[in-house]
Design an enzyme around this catalytic site. Sequence first.
Site, PDB file in Angstrom:
ATOM      1  N   ARG A  15      -8.241   9.343  18.738  1.00 21.77           N
ATOM      2  CA  ARG A  15      -6.985   9.776  18.114  1.00 21.77           C
ATOM      3  C   ARG A  15      -6.571  11.190  18.553  1.00 21.77           C
ATOM      4  NH1 ARG A  15      -7.209   9.227  11.963  1.00 21.77           N
ATOM      5  NH2 ARG A  15      -9.379   9.816  12.315  1.00 21.77           N
ATOM      6  N   GLU A  16      -6.773  11.485  19.842  1.00 20.75           N
ATOM      7  CA  GLU A  16      -6.433  12.815  20.340  1.00 20.75           C
ATOM      8  C   GLU A  16      -4.941  13.119  20.178  1.00 20.75           C
ATOM      9  OE1 GLU A  16      -8.161  10.515  21.905  1.00 20.75           O
ATOM     10  OE2 GLU A  16      -9.949  11.358  22.857  1.00 20.75           O
ATOM     11  N   LEU A  17      -4.107  12.095  20.381  1.00 19.70           N
ATOM     12  CA  LEU A  17      -2.668  12.355  20.327  1.00 19.70           C
ATOM     13  C   LEU A  17      -2.228  12.701  18.908  1.00 19.70           C
ATOM     14  CD1 LEU A  17      -0.085  12.502  21.978  1.00 19.70           C
ATOM     15  CD2 LEU A  17       0.390  10.145  21.337  1.00 19.70           C
ATOM     16  N   SER A 444      -1.221   3.705  -9.455  1.00 21.12           N
ATOM     17  CA  SER A 444      -1.952   4.910  -9.083  1.00 21.12           C
ATOM     18  C   SER A 444      -1.293   6.149  -9.679  1.00 21.12           C
ATOM     19  CB  SER A 444      -2.032   5.036  -7.565  1.00 21.12           C
ATOM     20  OG  SER A 444      -0.745   5.004  -7.012  1.00 21.12           O
ATOM     21  N   ARG A 526       0.761   8.541  12.624  1.00 24.64           N
ATOM     22  CA  ARG A 526       0.080   7.803  11.567  1.00 24.64           C
ATOM     23  C   ARG A 526      -0.670   6.591  12.127  1.00 24.64           C
ATOM     24  NH1 ARG A 526       1.022   7.488   5.926  1.00 24.64           N
ATOM     25  NH2 ARG A 526       0.127   5.464   5.473  1.00 24.64           N
ATOM     26  N   CYS A 527      -1.956   6.523  11.833  1.00 21.80           N
ATOM     27  CA  CYS A 527      -2.756   5.388  12.302  1.00 21.80           C
ATOM     28  C   CYS A 527      -3.391   4.693  11.104  1.00 21.80           C
ATOM     29  CB  CYS A 527      -3.869   5.870  13.221  1.00 21.80           C
ATOM     30  SG  CYS A 527      -3.253   6.756  14.658  1.00 21.80           S
ATOM     31  N   HIS A 705       9.034   8.332  -3.412  1.00 16.99           N
ATOM     32  CA  HIS A 705       8.763   8.825  -2.060  1.00 16.99           C
ATOM     33  C   HIS A 705       9.242  10.252  -1.865  1.00 16.99           C
ATOM     34  CE1 HIS A 705       8.711   4.443  -1.839  1.00 16.99           C
ATOM     35  NE2 HIS A 705       7.652   4.668  -1.081  1.00 16.99           N
ATOM     36  N   CYS A 737       7.162   2.784  -7.279  1.00 15.80           N
ATOM     37  CA  CYS A 737       5.878   2.434  -6.644  1.00 15.80           C
ATOM     38  C   CYS A 737       4.800   3.325  -7.256  1.00 15.80           C
ATOM     39  CB  CYS A 737       5.987   2.643  -5.128  1.00 15.80           C
ATOM     40  SG  CYS A 737       4.614   1.900  -4.198  1.00 15.80           S
TER      41      CYS A 737
HETATM   42  N1  GLN Z   1      -0.952  -0.338  -7.440  1.00 19.47           N
HETATM   43  C1  GLN Z   1      -0.647   0.319  -6.216  1.00 19.47           C
HETATM   44  C2  GLN Z   1      -0.410   1.790  -6.465  1.00 19.47           C
HETATM   45  O1  GLN Z   1       0.152   2.124  -7.450  1.00 19.47           O
HETATM   46  C3  GLN Z   1       0.562  -0.278  -5.560  1.00 19.47           C
HETATM   47  C4  GLN Z   1       0.876   0.375  -4.248  1.00 19.47           C
HETATM   48  C5  GLN Z   1       1.883  -0.374  -3.400  1.00 19.47           C
HETATM   49  O2  GLN Z   1       2.546  -1.250  -3.854  1.00 19.47           O
HETATM   50  N2  GLN Z   1       2.051  -0.024  -2.156  1.00 19.47           N
HETATM   51  O3  GLN Z   1      -0.754   2.635  -5.666  1.00 19.47           O
HETATM   52 ZN    ZN Z   2       4.929  -0.251  -4.098  1.00 19.09          ZN
END
Ligand code: GLN
Ligand code: ZN
Length: 769
Positions: A15-17, A444, A526-527, A705, A737
Amino acid sequence: MQTHILGYPRIGSKRELKKACEQYWSGKILVEELLNTGRNICNQNWAIQREAGIDLIPCNDFSYYDQVLDMTLTVGAIPTRYHEVALKKNNTELDLYFAMARGYQKEGLDITAMEMTKWFDTNYHYIVPEFYKNQQFKLNSDKIFNEFASAKQAGINVKPVIIGPVSYLLLGKEKEEGFDKLDLVQNLLPVYIEILTKLQEQGAKWIQFDEPFLALDLTEKAKEKYEWAYSEIRNKFPKLKFIVATYFDGLKDNSSLAVSLPVNVLHIDLVRNPEQLDKILNTIPETLSLSLGIVDGRNIWKNDFQKSLSFIKKAVETLGSERVFIAPSSSLLHSPCDLDFETGLNPEIKNWLAFAKQKVQEVVTLKELANGTSDENFLAKFAENKAAIASRKTSPLIHNEAVKQRTSAVTEADSRRKNSFKIRKEEQQKALQLPLFPTTTIGSFPQTAEVRNWRAKFKKGELTAEQYDTLLKEETERTIRWQEKIGIDVLVHGEFERNDMVEYFGEQLNGFVFTKNGWVQSYGSRCVKPPIIFGDVSRPNPMTVYWSQYAQSQTKKWVKGMLTGPVTILQWSFVRDDQHRSETCKQIALAIRDEVVDLEQAGIRIVQIDEPAIREGLPLRQSDWQNYLKWAVEAFRISSSGVEDTTQIHTHMCYSEFNDIIKNIADMDADVITIECSRSQMELLNAFADFKYPNEIGPGVYDIHSPRVPSKAEMVELLRKAQNVIPADQLWVNPDCGLKTRHWDETEKALIAMVQAAKEVASVLVEND
Ligand code: GLN
Ligand code: ZN
């Protein structure tokens, strides 16, 4: 017969790059150092391929971020918002390029990045070209010529790889109304001609055009553009040799178009669609050679030489050896670099695998074997290959009779809840006593540097299992207390014990193995390191009960159990290729089912099964969708149907483009589905409204996000909008999310406002009653 490679991984075997790019972005190294890293990777890749004995080695498959963005820069399709970046006096071409990829926030500028989206059905993401009416193109970068020159300098006979003109346009997005991007081909082609002219002057003999769209559903207009573009190109360059590369699906209804293009070699993907070989062989004109994509470019299994040789033989019989090329099915970009680094793998499993470097060797070996070599070395390789393939067929590491029997005994009833949603809803309401507009989160909570540090220390042995456990318990309890305090209705334990939502489960299931260095580029720097599903999947022990039960013991409120669904586990892994994906998915589904039942037994009344990857598993051809959706939905249902009516099943998806699959989503029959909705201001909820989606829905009311904290008023507004299209007693209130990438301070503020918003909307409703 000739061998060639469509593209080689460019992240570097260590992963040098990635490391160099990230250091450059944070100002730690100068551009020269980054360029140096790039050149070294190219040289290493070429050397690997040359030493293996590949006849035609690609160049311009290298990229500092993304090959589509390279093309965008090369043809000068630079959106006007970046012009100022280019004008800043210390900025290089690479700075402009990264600004397009990642946005540009400095020197008083605040420019958003270009959009990114999935590269066909892979886990790679490309930067979407932006097109405007009457757009003009002009040659704007020397990258491809420089790469060609340095290969030449290294004495390598390279074949520049270029995204074909029609696919390039189809990959992009029209940013204004009143035109069709395909019509831009007239303006675009002169730049292609200029590129080819220069490459020819530099001494290029071969050019590879990637035209993956030839393997997808095409409009009549797109077909006409293909004919037009390639006849123009051929007319201008009668001597250059052109390869048109298709991959990820079969040519199917586009075969006659593809074989009629005036090029020298057509590459087809025989891993994804072996059936197409016969049809192509029957219709291929004498002027065209065929490149057989027989070594899987997207998976990590050793090639089955015997099987491949039968394809090659068939092609040679019809075409003659001169007109046959051998290659991996697609670019090796989607494979990890080098199996030799995997020193920790079980040797028996390792013997079934091939990463990019090994695949290159396989291609060469296949050619030698097909040519009837008497070289001991190659013959020994053939024998080893036969033995490895045979051992996969019978190895007890892979084959578990009990699992096979259980999957084949699954009945329709196993994928059905005891009663219909209508009855379950009443039962659940009685049992759970939730208010209107119940609030919850997706699972999470922030994975702080501290939490990650505990895990790292635990792995290194610097924390004992007991110490690690205590720390996680404290963090979980704190999170439970805090959710209680702010008045969330359905709590989560926070997922602090998890590294990744697939890895966490894979590590506890039989049939999975993990590599040390099996990285694959996902986007830019991102890998990802997907697990390998090599054998029959089973669950030796409960996987999440300990943490869910612990969390539930800390509170009188409901704690939601949290699982990753079978389709997502499948989709984000390297999957075995010795049985249909649906079979593997069913095995995972049964393991998850057992977990759901165990959670129920342990007193967990609400269980969420995340399926963020269901949509991305959709096949490329629409005609294959229903078949996939049938088994994918069934797998989800198997995983969720082992419980009583009173147990509430949630699912979560990170998107909300449901228009075309809403019926299948409804078929999943989750009691509650949480989805992404805030960015579209609830517009995407319309699919549910139009369909009269019967079960409950939690349309995300804020975008996780971004670090931005939404106001209560905004969320009230969104909930009102939702209420306009979905009956109030079907609605939940939650973020988009999981919160694992956020900080605690923004999370606290946002969730407090979210709970208040829910209360406000609910109280209005109660007053009106
Ligand atoms: N339960 C996961 C979280 O809350 C759902 C993540 C996802 O949908 N990408 O992190
Ligand atoms: Zn999600």
